[in-house]
Enzyme design. Structure first.
Site, PDB file in Angstrom:
ATOM      1  N   PHE A   1       0.842  -1.200   0.000  1.00 28.73           N
ATOM      2  CA  PHE A   1       0.000   0.000   0.000  1.00 28.73           C
ATOM      3  C   PHE A   1       0.879   1.253   0.000  1.00 28.73           C
ATOM      4  O   PHE A   1       1.809   1.348   0.808  1.00 28.73           O
ATOM      5  CB  PHE A   1      -0.905   0.027   1.244  1.00 28.73           C
ATOM      6  CG  PHE A   1      -2.092  -0.897   1.168  1.00 28.73           C
ATOM      7  CD1 PHE A   1      -2.139  -1.929   0.243  1.00 28.73           C
ATOM      8  CD2 PHE A   1      -3.177  -0.721   2.016  1.00 28.73           C
ATOM      9  CE1 PHE A   1      -3.241  -2.777   0.162  1.00 28.73           C
ATOM     10  CE2 PHE A   1      -4.285  -1.557   1.953  1.00 28.73           C
ATOM     11  CZ  PHE A   1      -4.315  -2.589   1.030  1.00 28.73           C
TER      12      PHE A   1
ATOM     13  N   HIS B   1      -3.393 -11.075   8.380  1.00 27.41           N
ATOM     14  CA  HIS B   1      -2.059 -11.616   8.089  1.00 27.41           C
ATOM     15  C   HIS B   1      -1.912 -13.047   8.624  1.00 27.41           C
ATOM     16  O   HIS B   1      -2.261 -13.311   9.788  1.00 27.41           O
ATOM     17  CB  HIS B   1      -1.011 -10.691   8.739  1.00 27.41           C
ATOM     18  CG  HIS B   1       0.378 -11.211   8.651  1.00 27.41           C
ATOM     19  ND1 HIS B   1       0.997 -11.470   7.453  1.00 27.41           N
ATOM     20  CD2 HIS B   1       1.271 -11.570   9.622  1.00 27.41           C
ATOM     21  CE1 HIS B   1       2.213 -11.937   7.685  1.00 27.41           C
ATOM     22  NE2 HIS B   1       2.397 -12.010   8.986  1.00 27.41           N
TER      23      HIS B   1
ATOM     24  N   GLY C   1       5.942 -10.769   7.298  1.00 28.16           N
ATOM     25  CA  GLY C   1       6.285 -10.889   5.887  1.00 28.16           C
ATOM     26  C   GLY C   1       5.897 -12.225   5.282  1.00 28.16           C
ATOM     27  O   GLY C   1       4.868 -12.803   5.617  1.00 28.16           O
TER      28      GLY C   1
ATOM     29  N   GLN D   1       4.780 -19.446   8.384  1.00 32.09           N
ATOM     30  CA  GLN D   1       4.916 -20.809   8.943  1.00 32.09           C
ATOM     31  C   GLN D   1       6.211 -21.476   8.498  1.00 32.09           C
ATOM     32  O   GLN D   1       6.791 -22.277   9.249  1.00 32.09           O
ATOM     33  CB  GLN D   1       3.680 -21.665   8.614  1.00 32.09           C
ATOM     34  CG  GLN D   1       3.632 -22.274   7.231  1.00 32.09           C
ATOM     35  CD  GLN D   1       3.268 -21.255   6.144  1.00 32.09           C
ATOM     36  OE1 GLN D   1       2.881 -20.137   6.446  1.00 32.09           O
ATOM     37  NE2 GLN D   1       3.379 -21.634   4.884  1.00 32.09           N
TER      38      GLN D   1
ATOM     39  N   ASP E   1       0.566   0.148   8.933  1.00 34.59           N
ATOM     40  CA  ASP E   1       1.414   1.341   8.993  1.00 34.59           C
ATOM     41  C   ASP E   1       2.453   1.201   7.873  1.00 34.59           C
ATOM     42  O   ASP E   1       2.385   0.237   7.102  1.00 34.59           O
ATOM     43  CB  ASP E   1       1.989   1.540  10.415  1.00 34.59           C
ATOM     44  CG  ASP E   1       3.094   0.560  10.772  1.00 34.59           C
ATOM     45  OD1 ASP E   1       3.481  -0.251   9.912  1.00 34.59           O
ATOM     46  OD2 ASP E   1       3.586   0.630  11.914  1.00 34.59           O
TER      47      ASP E   1
END
Ligand code: 0FX
Length: 248
Positions: A84, A98, A107, A111, A129
């Site tokens: 974004f 997420h 990121g 897993q 943010d």
């Protein structure tokens, strides 16, 4: 103040279908609200697809950020692969669903990295943010990791946790009645290139059995051809997966 005009940006059909289905099952959430569902322009699998009553439109969040802020008051990223732009984050409430337990292994493919480094795994819904998977936490749930989990086993558990969080939190998010907490620390971030680096197995690598097993199960995810080595004799690339079976 409640959010009324919601843009959902996703590149993951499973989570998008769950969201659309959940809204269908909870009409009080969609009453008096408009929803638009979009995906990255290069997502040929999702663009144009009919899911429930909606058609998923291709949408470039960078090019269209002014349109986004003009016509929407809330943007939900449900595994959106586009970053974004800061102008969008600054001018419109943006929330991310997420598949990881922030702030650990933020990121790419959490897993995979939790299997390797033992850091907690789960799902998180948070405000966006300017940094990746970093904003204030709205809700999160940790899931267990077992010594016999492959990436797919762990990912399936994370998806269930995401669905639970959506079920519990979406109403509060749409009503803007949620509370947040700060992540406990900065945590760590993995990028796509970190995953790519893991894929080639060095046959002469000096590792313990545990490290070798962990690497292979972190890279075993259904039919994906992740781990490979080069056969010395033929030079052929050979793909590797692993099967683990705990006793009943
Ligand atoms: O949508 P998603 O589950 O999530 C990924 C990132 O992990 C997440 O942090 C980001 N916010 C989101 C936008 O993208 O990823 P996926 O649907 O591409 O892959 C799901 C799982 O499949 C992944 O965790 C590991 C596995 N996978 C996927 C690919 C494409 C592989 O093992 N190999 C692959 O080549």
């Amino acid at each position: 103040m409640a959010y009324k005009k919601i843009l959902v940006v996703s590149d993951n059909e499973h989570i998008l279908s769950f969201l659309i289905d959940f809204l269908g099952r909870t009409p009080e959430l969609s009453a008096d609200r408009s929803f638009r569902f979009v995906c990255s322009p290069r997502n040929n699998a999702l663009a144009g697809k009919h899911i429930g009553d909606y058609v998923v439109e291709p949408f470039d969040v960078k090019l269209n950020y002014q349109e986004t802020t003009k016509y929407h008051d809330l943007v939900i990223s449900a595994h959106c692969k586009q970053l974004f732009p800061e102008e969008l984050i600054a001018s419109c409430k943006c929330i991310n669903i997420h598949p990881g337990f922030n702030p650990y292994n933020r990121g790419w493919y959490p897993q995979v990295f939790s299997i390797l480094n033992g850091l907690p795994l789960g799902a998180t819904i948070h405000e966006i943010d300017p940094e990746i998977d970093h904003g204030s936490i709205i809700s999160q749930k940790e899931v267990p990791l077992y010594a016999w989990d492959t990436s797919l086993d762990a990912y399936n558990r994370v998806q269930e946790a995401e669905e639970e969080l959506i079920t519990q939190s979406l109403g509060h998010i749409l009503d803007a009645s949620y509370t947040t907490s700060s992540p406990s620390e900065e945590g760590n971030l993995n990028l796509k290139k970190d995953f790519e680096t893991l894929r080639e197995i060095n046959l002469d690598g000096n590792v313990t059995y545990k490290q070798a097993l962990d690497r292979l199960r972190a890279l075993t995810h259904g039919d994906f051809k992740n781990a490979y080595f080069y056969d010395l004799g033929t030079g052929k690339k050979v793909y590797v997966t692993i099967k683990l079976e705990p006793e009943d």
